[in-house]
Enzyme design. Sequence first.
Site, PDB file in Angstrom:
ATOM      1  N   LYS A  77     -23.430  37.029  38.657  1.00 49.11           N
ATOM      2  CA  LYS A  77     -24.177  38.254  38.348  1.00 49.11           C
ATOM      3  C   LYS A  77     -25.002  38.165  37.057  1.00 49.11           C
ATOM      4  O   LYS A  77     -26.035  38.809  36.944  1.00 49.11           O
ATOM      5  CB  LYS A  77     -23.224  39.445  38.250  1.00 49.11           C
ATOM      6  CG  LYS A  77     -22.732  39.967  39.588  1.00 49.11           C
ATOM      7  CD  LYS A  77     -21.844  41.168  39.370  1.00 49.11           C
ATOM      8  CE  LYS A  77     -21.600  41.933  40.643  1.00 49.11           C
ATOM      9  NZ  LYS A  77     -20.963  43.230  40.386  1.00 49.11           N
TER      10      LYS A  77
ATOM     11  N   ASP B 174     -24.952  49.054  40.819  1.00 50.01           N
ATOM     12  CA  ASP B 174     -23.574  49.526  40.644  1.00 50.01           C
ATOM     13  C   ASP B 174     -23.510  50.950  40.070  1.00 50.01           C
ATOM     14  O   ASP B 174     -22.675  51.755  40.485  1.00 50.01           O
ATOM     15  CB  ASP B 174     -22.791  48.582  39.714  1.00 50.01           C
ATOM     16  CG  ASP B 174     -22.206  47.394  40.468  1.00 50.01           C
ATOM     17  OD1 ASP B 174     -22.089  47.466  41.709  1.00 50.01           O
ATOM     18  OD2 ASP B 174     -21.863  46.393  39.810  1.00 50.01           O
TER      19      ASP B 174
END
Length: 277
Positions: free
Chosen positions: A70, A107
């Site tokens: 990520k 997110d």
Amino acid sequence: MSDRKIPLAGVIGCPVAHSRSPQIQNHWLKTYEIAGYYVPMHVEPQDLETVIRSLPKAGFVGANVTIPHKEAVMQIADKVTDRATLMGAANTLIFREDGSVLADNTDGYGFITNLHQGAPDWKPNGGPALVLGAGGACRAVIASLVEAGVPEIMLSNRTRERADQLRKEFGKRIQVIDWVKAGNAVEDASLVVNATSLGMEGKRPLRVPMDGLQTSCVVTDLVYTPLKTDLIQAGEDAGCTVVDGLGMLLHQAVPGFERWFGQRPKVDEATRAAALA
Ligand code: NAP
């Protein structure tokens, strides 16, 4: 129809077998009768850039990114959204027609959308939030709570320096509380969020005392294995509205699917069932 028109997407991780993204995305492809494919891709860190650069040439329109890539994808992408920069990580890649790679982070969107869907009466400006944790996912939680207008965020993490760092970045609305005193803040909270990995299968339990929970408080956990964590159970026992972590996982998948396949998918019971299958 030519093969080249069939859009492909996938999730890149190492390991990747645990990811529920293929179940979720393929469920939507089927539901909306879209001729596309979504696959898991096990990619070692040293191969990440080569793979990402090759995927658009093979018909991929984008990808999700999971552990441990990520942060690394931020260096590879040609453009990084402000959201992803703020969070220091990206989970969604969009391969644009000119061959360039855009990195985004969904997110925070997933967290706040799940909260609004699961607790429709929750008002961001209704009182302080208590947030436990200070890792990657917590950053997304803090960013979305600040953006939603939560007036005060009481933040507590085992390693206090990481919480102090978030306060530096996100400002004075964050009040850092020692980890051992987190339980004292519960009774003042109108929202309690577990953004640590505590309570997850195979990890230690979350031991922050929850006896101060007010019935009006909303309780949510990012952990979704198990779905009913001890925190969610404590919230239910106290008569609170509870929101489990699976919905965040589902909602964070929505923007990617829409960008890649041109249809905004619905997060509903069928999507939850597909993710759990
Ligand atoms: P991370 O960056 O590794 O952070 C882990 C957090 O847990 C840190 O705050 C860490 O505290 C804390 N922690 C770990 N072990 C602890 C212990 N024994 N005692 C006290 N605190 C402890 O992980 P992450 O990416 O933020 O993910 C956190 C959780 O959220 C994971 O369970 C993950 O699966 C879940 N998650 C769910 C979603 C969703 O869609 N529902 C999305 C992202 C993440 P220290 O700073 O002191 O180490």
